[in-house]
Enzyme design. Structure first.
Site, PDB file in Angstrom:
ATOM      1  N   ASP A  93       0.854  -1.196   0.000  1.00 17.83           N
ATOM      2  CA  ASP A  93       0.000   0.000   0.000  1.00 17.83           C
ATOM      3  C   ASP A  93       0.891   1.248   0.000  1.00 17.83           C
ATOM      4  O   ASP A  93       0.595   2.246  -0.670  1.00 17.83           O
ATOM      5  CB  ASP A  93      -0.923  -0.024   1.235  1.00 17.83           C
ATOM      6  CG  ASP A  93      -2.248   0.671   0.986  1.00 17.83           C
ATOM      7  OD1 ASP A  93      -2.242   1.706   0.295  1.00 17.83           O
ATOM      8  OD2 ASP A  93      -3.288   0.199   1.482  1.00 17.83           O
ATOM      9  N   HIS A 130       2.212   3.046  -3.295  1.00 18.88           N
ATOM     10  CA  HIS A 130       1.512   4.191  -3.904  1.00 18.88           C
ATOM     11  C   HIS A 130       2.215   5.486  -3.506  1.00 18.88           C
ATOM     12  O   HIS A 130       2.520   6.332  -4.348  1.00 18.88           O
ATOM     13  CB  HIS A 130       0.058   4.267  -3.403  1.00 18.88           C
ATOM     14  CG  HIS A 130      -0.847   3.202  -3.942  1.00 18.88           C
ATOM     15  ND1 HIS A 130      -1.178   3.118  -5.269  1.00 18.88           N
ATOM     16  CD2 HIS A 130      -1.508   2.197  -3.324  1.00 18.88           C
ATOM     17  CE1 HIS A 130      -2.003   2.096  -5.450  1.00 18.88           C
ATOM     18  NE2 HIS A 130      -2.218   1.512  -4.283  1.00 18.88           N
ATOM     19  N   SER A 167     -11.209   0.884   1.842  1.00 20.91           N
ATOM     20  CA  SER A 167     -10.253   1.459   0.881  1.00 20.91           C
ATOM     21  C   SER A 167     -10.229   2.976   0.890  1.00 20.91           C
ATOM     22  O   SER A 167      -9.191   3.586   0.664  1.00 20.91           O
ATOM     23  CB  SER A 167     -10.596   1.003  -0.537  1.00 20.91           C
ATOM     24  OG  SER A 167     -10.838  -0.370  -0.566  1.00 20.91           O
ATOM     25  N   HIS A 197      -8.766  -3.903   7.207  1.00 18.76           N
ATOM     26  CA  HIS A 197      -7.758  -3.033   6.606  1.00 18.76           C
ATOM     27  C   HIS A 197      -8.327  -1.616   6.600  1.00 18.76           C
ATOM     28  O   HIS A 197      -9.346  -1.361   5.960  1.00 18.76           O
ATOM     29  CB  HIS A 197      -7.472  -3.520   5.172  1.00 18.76           C
ATOM     30  CG  HIS A 197      -6.586  -2.635   4.348  1.00 18.76           C
ATOM     31  ND1 HIS A 197      -5.244  -2.901   4.155  1.00 18.76           N
ATOM     32  CD2 HIS A 197      -6.840  -1.514   3.644  1.00 18.76           C
ATOM     33  CE1 HIS A 197      -4.713  -1.974   3.358  1.00 18.76           C
ATOM     34  NE2 HIS A 197      -5.665  -1.114   3.033  1.00 18.76           N
ATOM     35  N   HIS A 242      -8.027   2.778   6.386  1.00 14.24           N
ATOM     36  CA  HIS A 242      -7.291   3.971   5.938  1.00 14.24           C
ATOM     37  C   HIS A 242      -7.653   5.119   6.858  1.00 14.24           C
ATOM     38  O   HIS A 242      -8.737   5.139   7.451  1.00 14.24           O
ATOM     39  CB  HIS A 242      -7.589   4.298   4.469  1.00 14.24           C
ATOM     40  CG  HIS A 242      -6.748   3.503   3.526  1.00 14.24           C
ATOM     41  ND1 HIS A 242      -5.493   3.884   3.129  1.00 14.24           N
ATOM     42  CD2 HIS A 242      -6.976   2.312   2.934  1.00 14.24           C
ATOM     43  CE1 HIS A 242      -4.981   2.968   2.314  1.00 14.24           C
ATOM     44  NE2 HIS A 242      -5.856   1.993   2.175  1.00 14.24           N
ATOM     45  N   TYR A 254     -13.074   6.698  -4.902  1.00 14.90           N
ATOM     46  CA  TYR A 254     -11.709   6.373  -5.314  1.00 14.90           C
ATOM     47  C   TYR A 254     -10.888   7.641  -5.471  1.00 14.90           C
ATOM     48  O   TYR A 254     -11.387   8.636  -5.996  1.00 14.90           O
ATOM     49  CB  TYR A 254     -11.720   5.668  -6.673  1.00 14.90           C
ATOM     50  CG  TYR A 254     -12.335   4.323  -6.652  1.00 14.90           C
ATOM     51  CD1 TYR A 254     -11.565   3.181  -6.423  1.00 14.90           C
ATOM     52  CD2 TYR A 254     -13.695   4.170  -6.857  1.00 14.90           C
ATOM     53  CE1 TYR A 254     -12.139   1.935  -6.403  1.00 14.90           C
ATOM     54  CE2 TYR A 254     -14.285   2.925  -6.842  1.00 14.90           C
ATOM     55  CZ  TYR A 254     -13.493   1.800  -6.613  1.00 14.90           C
ATOM     56  OH  TYR A 254     -14.077   0.574  -6.592  1.00 14.90           O
TER      57      TYR A 254
END
Lengths: 337, 337
Positions: A13, A16, A166, A193, A195, A284
């Site tokens: 990750d 990025h 995400s 997971h 963010h 996104y």
């Protein structure tokens, strides 16, 4: 309380944030240090998973197989994981990663498209790899849909199914509701997971653990996409404080963050206007530039467009909808005025 | 859900991060912008409150009364708050701040020393100011002690009593337990002030709100001591997402963070080894240098000393204990080896 197994994602990750320019030397150094701190799993891949190196997703500075190989060589305790997004990565990529020593694959799909993970999870199982089903953008599906999709992944042979936030869009109660429902519906392990777009990566992670998640992702010094993930060394300290065993030496993790990761951080891992907007809208990050162009054309605030895209649950691949949504908003604004 | 009233502390708690060098021009610009974003309260003082400017606590670049005056002039909506720690600030300082237009005073004491706030809270009441009792290092007292101390502040005339997590050491369940108990025991408003040392400022803040806290502190772009506070623009967005009214224009808050605060940030607001250690140990940041010196002398890891100081609940003023604790640890290590 049960033992929590942490997967460090800074080398995937975090790729990025590093514009996919990790070197063999960096991967070796970081993996060796994480291995010495007893981190159970280390994920190494292009940010968008195996095969991600491309004009569209960003070209890797070094072939990811070379990076994975370096990690495998540097680790004698930690298991090396790879990410695979079907459509970006292929069965061939999976076999190559396995051949050079990857122990675990995480097969990632949009939260409503678990069926595309079947072939990859089954192949990984045949190869003898540990398998994870990774349900991305989990905030976009209602709980019953999430359960249905997780069950598909379980039926394909996933040893663990992850709720993946995400966009960093979920709130603690929403995480708790999802993990609780999955814990009741599945027999395999549940992972989470996070963010940090809404500054809730740690709060959400604790909510997930409370409801029975036992597999957690972290990125050391927050080195992940957007505002980063749950900060691994902080998570290790918090769980130690709570008496929940991770097996990780958190002093060593703190030293890795400070002495190895901080000096190579390409930019700030603070929560900026962009990452906050993505988390608030639940979209996104690839939508941002499109929204800014459309905002200019229609004299709008790009945040209004992004928030509307989130409301309409527009997904990757539907970027052509952005201009329509902007036009619609501009029309509505005129009527209101 | 009830309305949440936010106090922006970047011009007070953030003064630590700015080494107390805010200028009149900066305070004017920031206050005007926060006022335009409809922030209800803005705190302006030396980082250690009125009268804090000193060799011991750090000399202010500009007399804080000039800064408070500038804030009062720049705000026609936001109320201006000041912090006062009895022993550092005096009744005279309070009167001066009131004379130039401060609307609210937050009288801060160690969580077990609420009785020293009596005189200041009563005087503020007589002056017609809004009053807050601010219980610092709240993690150091058991819940019943916290209630007893909060009740004292209520009896002195505090309109609100705050649970202050000065070291960023509390976990969400601990915050929930404390706020819930106070909500049951008091009739005045309950507030919560977080620090982000364990990456839990936002998670803890939501836990506090869930249990009935209605007054919340934030610092825009995390501009506060240590790892900063609950990030105000993110909090405004999160509460907006939850449908909880703050009255704040969160687009404007995001713009202030990005365009006014980010450019003047003196350093990173990330969670570093130091801030994490403070949060884990639950000790004053002023202990760090002492611990590092003692660690050198006794060949110890300074983190072990800090964690032991936290366990023994050593407080500010007991710095001479640090060397004793280190000696004790060194002796223990020898025996174990």
């Amino acid at each position: 309380m049960s033992k929590i197994k942490i997967t460090e994602v800074a080398l995937r990750d975090g790729s990025h944030a590093m514009s996919h320019q990790y070197t063999v030397e960096q991967v070796k150094t970081i993996t060796k240090a994480l291995n010495d701190a007893s981190v159970p799993y280390i994920e190494v891949s292009h940010g968008d998973g195996l095969g991600g190196s491309s004009i569209q997703y960003g070209l890797s500075g070094t072939d990811e197989l070379k990076l994975i190989e370096a990690a495998v060589e540097a680790a004698d305790f930690s298991k090396i994981a790879v990410l695979l997004i079907p459509g970006i990565g292929t069965i061939e990529d999976l076999k190559n990663a396995h051949r050079i020593g990857a122990d675990m694959v995480r097969v990632a799909t949009h939260v409503t498209e678990a069926d595309v993970s079947k072939q990859h999870l089954e192949t990984a199982k045949e190869l003898g790899m540990e398998t994870v089903g990774f349900l991305m953008m989990s905030h976009m599906a209602p709980v019953d849909k999430l359960i249905e999709q997780a069950k598909l992944m379980e039926s394909y042979g996933a040893d663990t199914v992850y709720v993946v936030d995400s966009a960093g869009a979920l709130l603690p109660d929403q995480v708790a509701e999802r993990i609780k429902a999955l814990r009741q519906a599945l027999t395999v392990d549940i992972g989470f997971h996070a963010h940090n777009n809404l500054s809730l990566a740690m709060g959400n992670t604790l909510a997930a653990i409370k409801q029975g998640a036992t597999r957690i992702d972290g990125s050391v010094r927050c080195l992940g996409a957007g505002a980063g993930n749950t900060q691994t060394e902080v998570l290790a300290a918090v769980l130690e404080k709570m008496g929940i065993e991770t097996g990780i030496d958190f002093y060593k993790m703190m030293d890795i963050a400070e002495n190895i990761i901080a000096p190579i951080l390409p930019g700030t891992q603070e929560i900026t206007k962009d990452s906050l907007t993505m988390g608030y809208a639940g979209v996104y990050s690839s939508f941002r530039l499109h929204a800014e162009r459309a905002a200019k054309r229609y004299n709008l605030d790009s945040r209004d467009i992004l928030i509307e895209l989130g409301k309409q649950k527009i997904v990757g691949g539907q970027e052509d909808m952005i201009i329509d949504v902007a036009a619609e908003l501009a029309k509505k604004n005129k009527i209101t005025v």
